[in-house]
Scaffold this active site. Structure first.
Site, PDB file in Angstrom:
ATOM      1  N   ASP A 210       0.713  -1.373  -0.127  1.00 33.56           N
ATOM      2  CA  ASP A 210       0.098   0.147   0.255  1.00 33.56           C
ATOM      3  C   ASP A 210       0.538   1.499  -0.122  1.00 33.56           C
ATOM      4  O   ASP A 210       1.869   1.201  -0.220  1.00 33.56           O
ATOM      5  CB  ASP A 210      -1.064   0.058   1.309  1.00 33.56           C
ATOM      6  N   ASP A 212       0.985   3.546   2.828  1.00 36.81           N
ATOM      7  CA  ASP A 212       0.497   4.235   3.391  1.00 36.81           C
ATOM      8  C   ASP A 212      -0.954   5.291   3.560  1.00 36.81           C
ATOM      9  O   ASP A 212      -1.498   4.831   3.086  1.00 36.81           O
ATOM     10  CB  ASP A 212       1.711   5.272   4.257  1.00 36.81           C
TER      11      ASP A 212
END
Length: 295
Positions: A210, A212
């Site tokens: 991802d 973050d």
């Protein structure tokens, strides 16, 4: 010549490895308590391999509760010479996209609630962490991952946070913009420090799941999103691991980076002042220097 034995620490999503011959789960007792799980031991294309699921099968240990000292001690006790750490991470860079692998070369340790050393009162030691990973082992992991058609980034600073919560927006932007970190995770510290104290070659392969929460075009990280990417990353990690034996070989030559002699000049407590009880706990991780066999 020392026989090479590869240790693989599997992070979130990687709880097993396939293809090991004569494999069995082995329970190991350590002076630091029980490891995260039993260790899966076998041979992969002639190379001895020991696999340890960092969070335990079923993911039962949170990042702060992982028994890092017991894990590293157990690997050393079983004769492991090289450790490949595989872990999920968030990315701070546009070009490090979900599904990519990052071969970490530096760390910033922001953890606060973990035992970070095997040494202490009764036997004090200070090892160098200037270059916290084994460059040679990391390069081999990069080659293996590319051979498995993974997009690999050579180098990047890993921000180790305590967790288990994800970052605030302010933290995420600060780590990215002010500190120049590449990825963020919760488990490579104190693992890398302990591997250095145990004189193990250690490489960190961070698997991006991802962005973050800093990225303006992506939503804040959610566990459901991470799990979806984790499944794909786990398959890529297994393919990378399968390629390692051909690149590593079965003989472990002296590490040109000095990983296997990290304790050579690290012990500071005078021999006559060392606590025998502490020395007994250090029998696996520091036996080479404590037994008087240092070169």
């Amino acid at each position: 010549m020392v026989q090479r034995k590869l240790g693989v620490i599997g992070g979130s999503g990687l709880y097993s490895v396939a293809g090991l011959a004569d494999a069995e789960w082995i329970t190991v007792d350590t002076p630091w308590g029980a490891p995260s799980d039993a260790l899966f031991c076998g041979r992969l294309d002639g190379l001895e391999v020991v696999f340890l699921p960092r969070h335990g099968r079923g993911h039962v240990h949170s990042p702060s509760d992982v028994p890092y000292r017991a894990n590293v001690d157990a690997l050393k006790r079983l004769g492991v010479t090289d450790v490949v750490s595989v872990s999920a991470c968030g990315s701070f860079r546009d070009d490090m996209a979900p599904g990519d692998f990052v071969i970490v070369d530096q760390f910033i340790d922001r953890t606060v609630a973990r035992d970070k050393s095997f040494f202490g009162t009764g036997c004090v030691a200070h090892v160098s962490m200037a270059h916290p990973v084994c460059g040679g082992l990391g390069a081999i992991c990069a080659t293996a991952a590319r051979g498995a058609r993974v997009t690999v980034h050579d180098g990047g600073t890993y921000l180790a946070m305590e967790g288990p919560q994800f970052s605030t927006m302010a933290e995420s932007q600060f780590y990215r913009d002010q500190w120049g970190c590449a990825v963020i995770g919760m488990t490579n510290m104190p693992e890398a420090k302990l591997a250095r104290e145990a004189e193990l070659c250690y490489a960190s392969v961070a698997m991006v799941t991802d962005y973050d929460c800093w990225h303006p075009r992506h939503d804040a990280v959610q566990v459901t999103d991470i799990i979806r990417v984790l499944h794909g990353n786990a398959e890529k990690a297994r393919a990378m691991i399968a390629a390692l034996p051909a690149l590593l070989g079965t003989e472990h030559a002296p590490c040109p980076h000095g990983c296997d002699t990290a304790l050579e000049h690290a012990l500071i407590t005078a021999p006559e002042a060392r606590d025998p009880r502490m020395l007994k706990k250090l029998d696996a991780v520091a036996g080479r220097v404590l037994s008087g066999t240092a070169d």
